[in-house]
Write a protein that holds these residues in place. Structure first.
Motif, PDB file in Angstrom:
ATOM      1  N   ALA A 304      56.952 -40.980 -10.770  1.00  0.00           N
ATOM      2  CA  ALA A 304      56.582 -41.838  -9.641  1.00  0.00           C
ATOM      3  C   ALA A 304      57.764 -42.011  -8.691  1.00  0.00           C
ATOM      4  CB  ALA A 304      56.108 -43.196 -10.151  1.00  0.00           C
ATOM      5  N   ARG A 305      58.965 -42.155  -9.240  1.00  0.00           N
ATOM      6  CA  ARG A 305      60.155 -42.321  -8.395  1.00  0.00           C
ATOM      7  C   ARG A 305      60.449 -41.043  -7.607  1.00  0.00           C
ATOM      8  NH1 ARG A 305      63.467 -43.472 -12.094  1.00  0.00           N
ATOM      9  NH2 ARG A 305      64.576 -41.469 -12.202  1.00  0.00           N
ATOM     10  N   THR A 306      60.294 -39.881  -8.263  1.00  0.00           N
ATOM     11  CA  THR A 306      60.514 -38.608  -7.560  1.00  0.00           C
ATOM     12  C   THR A 306      59.538 -38.456  -6.405  1.00  0.00           C
ATOM     13  OG1 THR A 306      61.365 -37.507  -9.546  1.00  0.00           O
ATOM     14  CG2 THR A 306      60.514 -36.099  -7.799  1.00  0.00           C
ATOM     15  N   PHE A 307      58.258 -38.738  -6.651  1.00  0.00           N
ATOM     16  CA  PHE A 307      57.259 -38.611  -5.594  1.00  0.00           C
ATOM     17  C   PHE A 307      57.531 -39.601  -4.461  1.00  0.00           C
ATOM     18  CE2 PHE A 307      54.374 -37.048  -9.171  1.00  0.00           C
ATOM     19  CZ  PHE A 307      54.529 -35.714  -8.818  1.00  0.00           C
ATOM     20  N   ALA A 308      57.986 -40.814  -4.827  1.00  0.00           N
ATOM     21  CA  ALA A 308      58.288 -41.811  -3.795  1.00  0.00           C
ATOM     22  C   ALA A 308      59.436 -41.341  -2.914  1.00  0.00           C
ATOM     23  CB  ALA A 308      58.630 -43.156  -4.445  1.00  0.00           C
ATOM     24  N   SER A 309      60.467 -40.761  -3.524  1.00  0.00           N
ATOM     25  CA  SER A 309      61.627 -40.309  -2.754  1.00  0.00           C
ATOM     26  C   SER A 309      61.276 -39.164  -1.818  1.00  0.00           C
ATOM     27  CB  SER A 309      62.765 -39.883  -3.698  1.00  0.00           C
ATOM     28  OG  SER A 309      62.423 -38.699  -4.402  1.00  0.00           O
ATOM     29  N   ALA A 310      60.217 -38.405  -2.176  1.00  0.00           N
ATOM     30  CA  ALA A 310      59.777 -37.280  -1.339  1.00  0.00           C
ATOM     31  C   ALA A 310      58.709 -37.692  -0.338  1.00  0.00           C
ATOM     32  CB  ALA A 310      59.234 -36.158  -2.220  1.00  0.00           C
ATOM     33  N   GLY A 311      58.310 -38.970  -0.377  1.00  0.00           N
ATOM     34  CA  GLY A 311      57.271 -39.437   0.541  1.00  0.00           C
ATOM     35  C   GLY A 311      55.893 -38.924   0.203  1.00  0.00           C
ATOM     36  N   ARG A 312      55.659 -38.584  -1.065  1.00  0.00           N
ATOM     37  CA  ARG A 312      54.355 -38.063  -1.496  1.00  0.00           C
ATOM     38  C   ARG A 312      53.516 -39.219  -2.049  1.00  0.00           C
ATOM     39  NH1 ARG A 312      53.873 -32.423  -1.934  1.00  0.00           N
ATOM     40  NH2 ARG A 312      55.598 -31.476  -0.800  1.00  0.00           N
ATOM     41  N   ASP A 313      52.865 -39.973  -1.173  1.00  0.00           N
ATOM     42  CA  ASP A 313      52.138 -41.177  -1.593  1.00  0.00           C
ATOM     43  C   ASP A 313      50.996 -40.868  -2.542  1.00  0.00           C
ATOM     44  OD1 ASP A 313      53.818 -42.730  -0.116  1.00  0.00           O
ATOM     45  OD2 ASP A 313      52.421 -43.074   1.549  1.00  0.00           O
ATOM     46  N   GLN A 314      50.225 -39.805  -2.258  1.00  0.00           N
ATOM     47  CA  GLN A 314      49.088 -39.476  -3.120  1.00  0.00           C
ATOM     48  C   GLN A 314      49.565 -39.189  -4.542  1.00  0.00           C
ATOM     49  OE1 GLN A 314      45.769 -39.467  -2.516  1.00  0.00           O
ATOM     50  NE2 GLN A 314      45.201 -38.600  -4.511  1.00  0.00           N
ATOM     51  N   GLU A 315      50.597 -38.362  -4.667  1.00  0.00           N
ATOM     52  CA  GLU A 315      51.079 -38.010  -6.007  1.00  0.00           C
ATOM     53  C   GLU A 315      51.792 -39.186  -6.667  1.00  0.00           C
ATOM     54  OE1 GLU A 315      51.831 -33.437  -6.555  1.00  0.00           O
ATOM     55  OE2 GLU A 315      52.969 -34.122  -4.808  1.00  0.00           O
ATOM     56  N   ARG A 316      52.456 -40.017  -5.872  1.00  0.00           N
ATOM     57  CA  ARG A 316      53.036 -41.229  -6.454  1.00  0.00           C
ATOM     58  C   ARG A 316      51.933 -42.110  -7.031  1.00  0.00           C
ATOM     59  NH1 ARG A 316      55.169 -46.448  -3.356  1.00  0.00           N
ATOM     60  NH2 ARG A 316      55.924 -47.619  -5.164  1.00  0.00           N
ATOM     61  N   GLY A 317      50.820 -42.218  -6.299  1.00  0.00           N
ATOM     62  CA  GLY A 317      49.681 -42.983  -6.821  1.00  0.00           C
ATOM     63  C   GLY A 317      49.161 -42.404  -8.123  1.00  0.00           C
TER      64      GLY A 317
END
Length: 444
Positions: A304-317
């Motif tokens: 979740a942190r990796t996806f957040a840092s990349a701005g990938r909201d869908q994958e962070r979700g």
């Protein structure tokens, strides 16, 4: 200037154009029988011999070896790089068209570059969700790689095929191909890098429901342990600036610089690609029911942190949903509900959004509260997934089944029956491979 498809054809064509005998071409350095063997395709000249023959035939070594002149070759190399940038950072449909143009232009005069372009086009088809066409293209490439390993590497093709078959619902073939790819990777001790991470993702997708130890899942664990997850630096601006500079250099006839800048652009995006793939593998590993809770929590949180840092909201979700499932297993419904609520603010819809509502419904049932609103929301989301891309049916079917279980726990038998019926419909075999003939000896 002749440009037939093989080195031997080109040597013979140029020699005849110059009205030279084999003995004259051989000169004092070679034998005429050796020249004959080269022309018949039974011998491949060494770089030293190729330079010598090129001098006597009045052509470049590049033309003799590859069938194209240096400028033509570098333009083709540049085209491949720009198509790759389009695939990774632009429009896959445009990338597919660019790869197709390279194939038409290069034809068989440079088999290696043509094969690379065909592989790129297959990946672009996959990225567009055109799985039937992608599988057909990858299968042809795999046969070619078996016949001509000097042109194509089999491993990335096998991994891509496993990924496509998994998305298409043919899990048995996907598992067989992933295992074949693992055999190749282990022979060469490939545990790091982009190929290793792609293979780990394919393996955890194909073999994730196996319980207990297996060579496939042991490999995934080793890759995750060696690499570790990290935050991603957004270098998309740098990639686009370098890509633009490469295009400007190409327009100014500076092809060598254009290739260098395109390489820099591709490399600038590589760390992000690998980090995101690792996060996807970690997220899927965290979802496995038998993964130890502490390990699953760590991996889902890191993803979740990796996806957040990349701005990938869908994958962070999606990662937050995976983490909420772990919290349910750990007996922490409050935190699970909070994570699912946070995920809903990031997800656009589809089966993952339905999962968020199902987690919240499960939390309500555990608290002995009324889950009706969450169950209704999950049903509405799932009904809206009709006509979704291939590959999502299985996830949708699992959500419908879980929804049916929850309706059953609340005593609503009619809704339970309806949800189970929807689960069966979603899990039904769909004919996306209709008309496709697959050589199972190759595919497996």
């Amino acid at each position: 200037m002749p440009s037939q498809g093989t080195i031997g054809d080109r040597v013979r064509g140029l020699r005849l154009n110059r009205r030279m005998s084999q003995a004259q071409l051989a000169g004092p350095d070679l034998s005429d029988s050796y020249v004959s063997l080269i022309e018949s395709g039974k011998r491949t000249p060494t770089p030293v011999v190729a330079r010598l023959l090129a001098e006597r035939l009045g052509c470049t070594t590049e033309f003799l070896l590859h069938g194209i002149e240096p400028r033509q070759r570098i333009d083709t190399e540049l085209g491949l790089r720009h198509a790759e940038l389009e695939l990774q950072h632009g429009d896959p449909a445009v990338a597919a068209d660019r790869y197709s143009e390279i194939v038409k232009a290069a034809d068989e005069e440079n088999a290696m570059l043509t094969a690379q372009a065909r592989f790129g086009r297959a990946r672009a088809l996959e990225a567009q969700g055109r799985l039937g066409q992608a599988v057909e293209a990858f299968e042809r490439l795999r046969r070619e790689a078996a016949a001509h390993p000097e042109r194509l590497a089999d491993l990335p093709i096998t991994i891509a095929l496993s990924r496509c078959y998994q998305r298409a619902g043919d899990r048995l073939r996907a598992r067989d191909l992933a295992s074949k790819a693992l055999e190749q990777a282990e022979r060469m001790s490939i545990l790091q890098g982009e190929l290793a991470v792609e293979l780990a993702c394919a393996l955890v997708e194909a073999h994730g429901e196996q319980r207990g130890s297996s060579p496939e899942l042991a490999y995934v664990k080793r890759v995750l342990d060696i690499a570790g997850l990290s935050d991603v630096m957004d270098r998309s601006g740098e990639v686009r600036a370098l890509w633009k500079a490469s295009s400007a250099a190409a327009a100014g006839e500076d092809s060598a610089l254009a290739v260098r800048l395109a390489d820099d652009a591709i490399n600038a995006g590589r760390d992000c690609r690998v980090a995101l793939q690792l996060a996807r593998a970690a997220m899927r590993w965290a979802r496995l029911e038998w993964t130890p809770t502490a390990e699953a929590e760590r991996l889902a949180s890191d993803a979740a942190r990796t996806f957040a840092s990349a701005g990938r909201d869908q994958e962070r979700g999606e990662a937050l949903i995976a983490l909420s499932r772990v919290m349910l297993r750990a007996g922490e419904p409050e935190r699970a509900g909070d994570l699912a609520g946070e995920a809903l603010g990031l997800l656009g819809g589809g089966s993952v959004a339905a999962e968020a509502h199902l987690v919240r419904a499960t939390v309500a049932v555990m608290r002995e509260a009324d889950p009706a609103d969450h169950l209704t929301a999950a049903r509405i989301v799932l009904e809206g997934t009709a006509g979704q891309p291939y590959g999502a049916d299985r996830a949708t079917a699992k959500c419908w089944r879980e929804l049916g279980d929850l309706f059953g726990r609340t005593g609503d038998r009619s809704q339970q029956t309806a949800a189970y019926r929807k689960a069966l419909e979603a899990a039904g075999v769909r004919s996306i491979m209709a008309g496709l003939t697959v050589d199972t000896a190759i595919a497996r």
